[in-house]
Scaffold this motif. Structure first.
Motif, PDB file in Angstrom:
ATOM      1  N   SER A   9      32.200  31.097  25.085  1.00  0.00           N
ATOM      2  CA  SER A   9      31.391  32.295  25.298  1.00  0.00           C
ATOM      3  C   SER A   9      31.354  32.567  26.792  1.00  0.00           C
ATOM      4  N   SER A  10      30.978  33.787  27.160  1.00  0.00           N
ATOM      5  CA  SER A  10      30.940  34.160  28.570  1.00  0.00           C
ATOM      6  C   SER A  10      29.918  35.269  28.753  1.00  0.00           C
ATOM      7  N   LEU A  11      29.165  35.203  29.838  1.00  0.00           N
ATOM      8  CA  LEU A  11      28.182  36.244  30.114  1.00  0.00           C
ATOM      9  C   LEU A  11      28.877  37.543  30.519  1.00  0.00           C
ATOM     10  N   PRO A  12      28.282  38.685  30.190  1.00  0.00           N
ATOM     11  CA  PRO A  12      28.865  39.961  30.624  1.00  0.00           C
ATOM     12  C   PRO A  12      28.790  40.107  32.142  1.00  0.00           C
ATOM     13  N   VAL A  13      29.812  40.727  32.712  1.00  0.00           N
ATOM     14  CA  VAL A  13      29.874  40.941  34.163  1.00  0.00           C
ATOM     15  C   VAL A  13      30.303  42.378  34.430  1.00  0.00           C
ATOM     16  N   PRO A  14      30.116  42.870  35.660  1.00  0.00           N
ATOM     17  CA  PRO A  14      30.546  44.242  35.973  1.00  0.00           C
ATOM     18  C   PRO A  14      32.053  44.416  35.806  1.00  0.00           C
ATOM     19  N   ASN A  15      32.463  45.641  35.546  1.00  0.00           N
ATOM     20  CA  ASN A  15      33.881  45.951  35.448  1.00  0.00           C
ATOM     21  C   ASN A  15      34.475  46.021  36.856  1.00  0.00           C
ATOM     22  N   VAL A  16      35.445  45.162  37.119  1.00  0.00           N
ATOM     23  CA  VAL A  16      35.984  45.048  38.472  1.00  0.00           C
ATOM     24  C   VAL A  16      36.854  46.248  38.832  1.00  0.00           C
ATOM     25  N   GLN A  17      37.525  46.809  37.847  1.00  0.00           N
ATOM     26  CA  GLN A  17      38.337  47.993  38.121  1.00  0.00           C
ATOM     27  C   GLN A  17      37.467  49.119  38.677  1.00  0.00           C
ATOM     28  N   GLU A  18      36.251  49.245  38.139  1.00  0.00           N
ATOM     29  CA  GLU A  18      35.328  50.254  38.651  1.00  0.00           C
ATOM     30  C   GLU A  18      34.789  49.852  40.023  1.00  0.00           C
ATOM     31  N   LEU A  19      34.480  48.569  40.208  1.00  0.00           N
ATOM     32  CA  LEU A  19      33.980  48.105  41.505  1.00  0.00           C
ATOM     33  C   LEU A  19      35.000  48.341  42.617  1.00  0.00           C
ATOM     34  N   SER A  20      36.272  48.265  42.273  1.00  0.00           N
ATOM     35  CA  SER A  20      37.317  48.391  43.290  1.00  0.00           C
ATOM     36  C   SER A  20      37.384  49.791  43.886  1.00  0.00           C
TER      37      SER A  20
END
Length: 352
Positions: A9-20
């Motif tokens: 399992s993994s916690l949700p994280v921000p979308n990096v493509q958008e952060l870029s």
């Protein structure tokens, strides 16, 4: 249960493509261990390159090529594979569909995002706390083989050819892996059937990686240093941007994939069953300041109920070097932590 992806399992994280798209990079992505100064390059004549045609064609059987394969697995844990028999049009179509998927609007990609408690789908992996440092990447991870492991809700339908393309590509890659298992058995001097037994009901998953550019590329990593848990990994670079590095003799070496070649690396499970003869390789992904990088990794491991123990032919006077455990046990332990070098493998060594 036969799907290894349900073990993690993994916690949700921000979308990096958008952060870029922004000049502001969250502190959680800054890593102190990028250490660009320790990087080196591998000369073309040093890099292990294995020609599969020479190993499979009865008229071209090359004992020296088999020795090169063994040396690559023992000394590097990594090699490039050429003349593997997968048509160029299959490879190019796979690259094209991957590129088109990541060009879709975020809302459309998030229609197949991971759900709580699972790692299959679009998102990230190995994130277990809100304070943890993050990798500069977005991924799509899918179960491929056996077919009953597939959860089609996570398989993209745009581009419209994506599913058929992935099916064709991964089935051909699996056949290449079976060939490599047989050749490795010959190199190691173990019973071929024993080696093939580790691919009984073989599990195949793919991780499709999108590494956006970053203006502070020297402070982030696309993929943290680690070795793979599985037996064999087949990596296809999906565009011309380099970024894969392997660690050898304390230095990070940048890999320059040959056109049409696969990058093959030994995983932890193969190191265990070969009693340390073959070495799993620690690797990471660095980021380009201006260009995105794409790749697809196909992971191959035995069925979850297979017991991992060294082949008896490879247990010498030093004895068995790794604990006996099942694929499920090792995979569960691997997914339970963050990526951190070869820590998972070190934990099952009988002698530190």
């Amino acid at each position: 249960m036969s799907n290894p992806l349900v073990l993690g399992s993994s916690l949700p994280v921000p979308n990096v493509q958008e952060l870029s798209r922004s000049d502001q990079i969250p502190e959680r992505y800054f890593k102190a261990d990028v250490d660009a100064a320790s990087m080196a390059s591998i000369d073309d004549d040093e890099l292990p390159v294995i020609d599969l045609m020479k190993l499979l064609d009865p008229e071209l059987v090359d004992r020296e090529e088999l020795l090169r394969l063994g040396s690559a697995c023992k000394e590097w844990g990594f090699f490039q594979l050429i003349n593997h028999g997968i048509p160029e049009e299959v490879i190019e179509k796979t690259k094209d569909d991957i590129s088109k998927f990541f060009k879709l609007p975020l809302k459309e990609k998030e229609a197949i995002k991971q759900i709580p408690g699972h790692i299959e789908g679009y998102g990230q992996m190995f994130v277990h706390s809100e304070e943890q440092k993050l990798d500069w990447a977005d991924i799509l991870i899918l179960a491929i083989q056996p077919p009953q492991n597939r959860n089609m809700r996570f398989w993209p339908t745009n581009p419209s050819t994506f599913r058929d393309t992935l099916e064709t590509y991964t089935s051909k890659v699996a056949r290449v892996v079976d060939c490599l298992y047989g050749l490795m058995a010959k190199d190691l001097g173990v019973d071929t059937q024993d080696m093939l037994n580790i691919s009984r009901d073989q599990l195949q998953t793919v991780r499709i990686n999108y590494y956006p550019p970053c203006k502070q590329a020297n402070k982030v990593l696309g993929l943290s240093p680690h070795s793979d848990a599985n037996a064999l990994t087949v990596l296809l670079q999906a565009n011309d941007v380099q970024g894969l590095q392997i660690r050898k003799n304390g230095k990070w070496f940048l890999i320059k994939p040959k056109p049409g070649a696969f990058i093959i690396n030994i995983g932890d499970m193969m190191e265990i069953v070969t009693n340390g003869r073959y070495k799993s390789i620690e690797h990471r992904a660095i980021i380009n300041m201006e260009e995105e990088r794409l790749s697809i990794a196909a992971f191959h491991s035995p069925s979850l109920d297979v017991v991992l123990r060294p082949f008896h032919e490879l247990i010498d006077s030093d004895g068995q070097l790794y604990k006996t455990l099942t694929v499920k046990e090792y995979t569960s332990e691997y997914f339970a932590g963050k990526l951190n070098g070869k820590n998972s493998l070190e934990s099952v060594k009988l002698r530190k």
